[in-house]
Design a protein around this motif. Structure first.
Motif, PDB file in Angstrom:
ATOM      1  N   TYR A 156      66.533  53.013  69.829  1.00 45.66           N
ATOM      2  CA  TYR A 156      67.609  52.692  68.852  1.00 45.66           C
ATOM      3  C   TYR A 156      68.189  51.400  69.156  1.00 45.66           C
ATOM      4  O   TYR A 156      68.474  51.077  70.553  1.00 45.66           O
ATOM      5  CB  TYR A 156      68.672  53.699  68.893  1.00 45.66           C
ATOM      6  CG  TYR A 156      69.641  53.455  67.769  1.00 45.66           C
ATOM      7  CD1 TYR A 156      69.342  53.636  66.528  1.00 45.66           C
ATOM      8  CD2 TYR A 156      71.002  52.847  68.209  1.00 45.66           C
ATOM      9  CE1 TYR A 156      70.421  53.467  65.769  1.00 45.66           C
ATOM     10  CE2 TYR A 156      71.836  52.661  67.253  1.00 45.66           C
ATOM     11  CZ  TYR A 156      71.756  52.745  65.864  1.00 45.66           C
ATOM     12  OH  TYR A 156      72.573  52.532  64.832  1.00 45.66           O
ATOM     13  N   SER A 159      71.432  49.000  69.200  1.00 44.63           N
ATOM     14  CA  SER A 159      72.849  49.186  68.726  1.00 44.63           C
ATOM     15  C   SER A 159      73.348  47.859  68.256  1.00 44.63           C
ATOM     16  O   SER A 159      72.827  46.827  68.190  1.00 44.63           O
ATOM     17  CB  SER A 159      73.653  49.415  70.030  1.00 44.63           C
ATOM     18  OG  SER A 159      73.936  48.365  70.923  1.00 44.63           O
ATOM     19  N   PHE A 162      73.749  57.323  63.637  1.00 44.72           N
ATOM     20  CA  PHE A 162      72.954  55.941  63.572  1.00 44.72           C
ATOM     21  C   PHE A 162      72.411  55.550  62.241  1.00 44.72           C
ATOM     22  O   PHE A 162      72.413  56.242  61.416  1.00 44.72           O
ATOM     23  CB  PHE A 162      71.350  56.527  64.320  1.00 44.72           C
ATOM     24  CG  PHE A 162      71.746  57.325  65.591  1.00 44.72           C
ATOM     25  CD1 PHE A 162      71.522  56.603  66.735  1.00 44.72           C
ATOM     26  CD2 PHE A 162      71.974  58.486  65.638  1.00 44.72           C
ATOM     27  CE1 PHE A 162      71.722  57.125  67.858  1.00 44.72           C
ATOM     28  CE2 PHE A 162      72.087  59.338  66.733  1.00 44.72           C
ATOM     29  CZ  PHE A 162      72.143  58.789  68.117  1.00 44.72           C
TER      30      PHE A 162
END
Length: 70
Positions: free
Chosen positions: A19, A21, A54
């Motif tokens: 992921y 950010s 997310f």
């Protein structure tokens, strides 16, 4: 990525994601998807031990996790 997120939601099995950010930090997470609405993934994050949000576009990669056979 969508198919892995949907798999986790449907099967209630964790997946592993990479992921990015909003601050530009890349992390590896193990998550269990609880909701998937409008490109927002609401999931239990095993790294943070809490429910997190997310953005689908910020998931760089995803994969299913397989149980080890004893």
């Amino acid at each position: 990525m969508r198919q892995f997120v949907q798999f986790s939601l449907d099967e209630q099995k964790p997946i592993e994601i990479i992921y990015l950010s909003k601050k530009g930090v890349i992390s590896q997470r193990k998550i269990l998807v609880k909701q998937f609405v409008n490109k927002q993934v609401i999931a239990y994050c095993f790294k943070r031990h809490q429910i997190r949000s997310f953005t689908l576009e910020q998931i760089l990669s995803a994969r299913r996790l397989f149980s080890k056979i004893a």
